[in-house]
Scaffold this motif. Structure first.
Motif, short mmCIF file in Angstrom:
data_model
loop_
_atom_site.label_atom_id
_atom_site.label_comp_id
_atom_site.label_asym_id
_atom_site.label_seq_id
_atom_site.Cartn_x
_atom_site.Cartn_y
_atom_site.Cartn_z
N SER A 59 0.81 -1.24 0.00
CA SER A 59 0.00 0.00 0.00
C SER A 59 0.83 1.28 0.00
O SER A 59 0.29 2.37 0.23
CB SER A 59 -0.98 0.02 1.18
OG SER A 59 -1.87 -1.08 1.11
N CYS A 60 2.13 1.19 -0.24
CA CYS A 60 2.99 2.39 -0.25
C CYS A 60 2.79 3.21 -1.52
O CYS A 60 2.42 2.69 -2.57
CB CYS A 60 4.46 1.99 -0.15
SG CYS A 60 5.01 1.55 1.50
N ARG A 61 3.08 4.50 -1.40
CA ARG A 61 3.18 5.41 -2.56
C ARG A 61 4.66 5.59 -2.86
O ARG A 61 5.42 6.04 -2.00
CB ARG A 61 2.53 6.76 -2.26
CG ARG A 61 1.00 6.72 -2.24
CD ARG A 61 0.43 8.10 -1.97
NE ARG A 61 0.94 9.11 -2.90
CZ ARG A 61 0.46 9.32 -4.13
NH1 ARG A 61 -0.55 8.59 -4.57
NH2 ARG A 61 0.98 10.25 -4.90
N ILE A 62 5.05 5.24 -4.10
CA ILE A 62 6.46 5.24 -4.47
C ILE A 62 6.68 6.13 -5.69
O ILE A 62 5.89 6.11 -6.64
CB ILE A 62 6.95 3.80 -4.78
CG1 ILE A 62 6.76 2.90 -3.56
CG2 ILE A 62 8.41 3.80 -5.22
CD1 ILE A 62 7.19 1.45 -3.79
N LEU A 63 7.78 6.88 -5.68
CA LEU A 63 8.20 7.70 -6.81
C LEU A 63 9.52 7.17 -7.34
O LEU A 63 10.47 6.98 -6.58
CB LEU A 63 8.37 9.16 -6.37
CG LEU A 63 9.02 10.11 -7.39
CD1 LEU A 63 8.16 10.25 -8.64
CD2 LEU A 63 9.29 11.48 -6.75
N ASP A 64 9.58 6.92 -8.65
CA ASP A 64 10.80 6.45 -9.31
C ASP A 64 11.41 7.59 -10.11
O ASP A 64 10.81 8.05 -11.09
CB ASP A 64 10.46 5.25 -10.21
CG ASP A 64 11.70 4.64 -10.88
OD1 ASP A 64 12.82 5.14 -10.65
OD2 ASP A 64 11.53 3.66 -11.64
N LEU A 65 12.58 8.05 -9.70
CA LEU A 65 13.29 9.11 -10.41
C LEU A 65 14.09 8.51 -11.55
O LEU A 65 14.95 7.66 -11.34
CB LEU A 65 14.24 9.85 -9.46
CG LEU A 65 13.62 10.47 -8.21
CD1 LEU A 65 14.71 11.13 -7.36
CD2 LEU A 65 12.55 11.50 -8.58
N GLY A 66 13.82 8.96 -12.78
CA GLY A 66 14.50 8.39 -13.93
C GLY A 66 13.96 7.00 -14.23
O GLY A 66 14.70 6.03 -14.32
N SER A 67 12.64 6.92 -14.40
CA SER A 67 11.97 5.62 -14.50
C SER A 67 12.16 4.92 -15.84
O SER A 67 11.84 3.74 -15.98
CB SER A 67 10.47 5.80 -14.24
OG SER A 67 9.94 6.83 -15.06
N GLY A 68 12.69 5.63 -16.84
CA GLY A 68 12.99 5.01 -18.12
C GLY A 68 11.80 4.33 -18.74
O GLY A 68 10.70 4.88 -18.82
N SER A 69 12.00 3.09 -19.18
CA SER A 69 10.93 2.34 -19.85
C SER A 69 9.88 1.82 -18.87
O SER A 69 8.89 1.22 -19.28
CB SER A 69 11.53 1.17 -20.63
OG SER A 69 12.17 0.26 -19.75
N GLY A 70 10.10 2.00 -17.56
CA GLY A 70 9.09 1.64 -16.57
C GLY A 70 9.24 0.28 -15.93
O GLY A 70 8.35 -0.15 -15.19
#
Length: 317
Positions: free
Chosen positions: A58-69
């Motif tokens: 249930s966390c909210r996560i931010l990916d910096l430089g997520s590229g192709s995902g």
């Protein structure tokens, strides 16, 4: 943008192993999740290590430089449908690949609604993408911060969007010394994540300046350069791919060293939690920790997983 959007078409096009180093093999849970990710997303992936922290439900996560995902879709499965993952990347072509496969993955995961979103933008300017203060539990990054000229601003923005008690968990490339102008301006070395590598000691000073806890080293792997010309340019400088975790410790959490007992129960780490290179917590075992680690555990999402008491206290708790 050109290097990752046009010149590189697949991970095999890389000239060093800086962006494909895996610090340790994935667990069965993570391995199974990787198998459900679209082949185009995996093929266009350029990251060092597997940036998957623990206790993600249930966390909210931010990916910096997520590229192709790739990491976003992996984490999408681990946070569950009630969690949320945001990816941001400066390379429009990579963001397009990530967005193209949202429906495919939600169907594959059996989700009724999407729990991922992708933005084209810069990790130094998260506000431009509408990312608010204290809106994420975790910020991750996989071999991307070295590509940002202003690393202090990146960490400051990550600190801003993290909730109190939140964590920045990231892998990147570090150098054994501060790099010369010749190395820092070399186009291929920049694209290969080496020319922008931070001198490892500078990470500690930047983290302190921004307000994070001292960096906790999780894993580290030496980087090999398989190109004679590039080896000659970098000379005696050595590079390492390392994963660190930083915490936005809540005010008032630092109350001195303590004793902690891991209660178990984290999915995939039920009996043992390898927190970093210094601390491994086994279920039911008393572990003495310093004031910083006590504060991290007390103020973060791990608090409910531990029994924490002041050092020196005896008897039943």
């Amino acid at each position: 943008q050109d290097y990752y959007g046009k010149e590189l078409q697949k991970s095999e096009d890389l000239k060093t192993n800086a962006c494909i180093t895996s610090a340790r093999p994935p667990s069965k849970l993570v391995g199974d999740a990787l198998k459900r990710i679209h082949e185009e997303v995996v093929a266009r992936y350029y990251g060092c290590g597997l940036v998957i922290p623990e206790c993600l439900s249930s966390c909210r996560i931010l990916d910096l430089g997520s590229g192709s995902g790739r990491d976003c879709y992996l984490l999408s499965q681990l946070v569950g449908e009630q969690g949320h993952v945001t990816g941001i990347d400066m390379t429009e072509g990579q963001v397009e690949v990530a967005k193209k496969h949202i429906a495919y993955h939600m169907d594959k995961f059996g989700y009724r609604k999407s729990n991922v979103e992708f933005f084209h933008g810069y990790m130094e300017k998260l506000g431009d993408a509408g990312l608010a203060d204290e809106s994420y539990d975790i910020v991750i990054s996989n071999c991307v911060i070295n590509l940002a000229p202003d690393k202090s601003t990146v960490l400051r923005e990550a600190f801003r969007v993290l909730k109190p008690g939140g964590e920045m968990y990231f892998s990147d490339v570090y150098a054994s010394q501060r790099l010369s102008e010749t190395i820092r301006k070399h186009r291929v070395l920049w694209g290969e994540c080496l020319a922008g590598a931070l001198y490892w000691k500078d990470l500690y000073s930047i983290a302190e300046e921004v307000g994070f806890s001292p960096p906790c080293l999780v894993t580290a792997s030496p980087i090999t350069i398989g190109d004679k010309e590039l080896e000659g340019i970098v000379g005696d400088c050595r590079f390492v791919s390392a994963t660190f975790r930083l915490f936005k410790v809540r005010d008032g959490s630092r109350t001195g060293p303590g004793q902690v007992i891991y209660n178990g129960g984290i999915v995939g780490h039920e009996r043992e939690l390898v927190f970093d290179a210094n601390f491994t917590f086994k279920e039911g075992e008393v572990v003495d920790v310093d004031a910083e680690m006590a504060a991290i555990l007390r103020s973060s999402r791990f608090a409910e997983m531990f029994l924490i008491r002041a050092a020196g206290l005896q008897g039943c708790c």
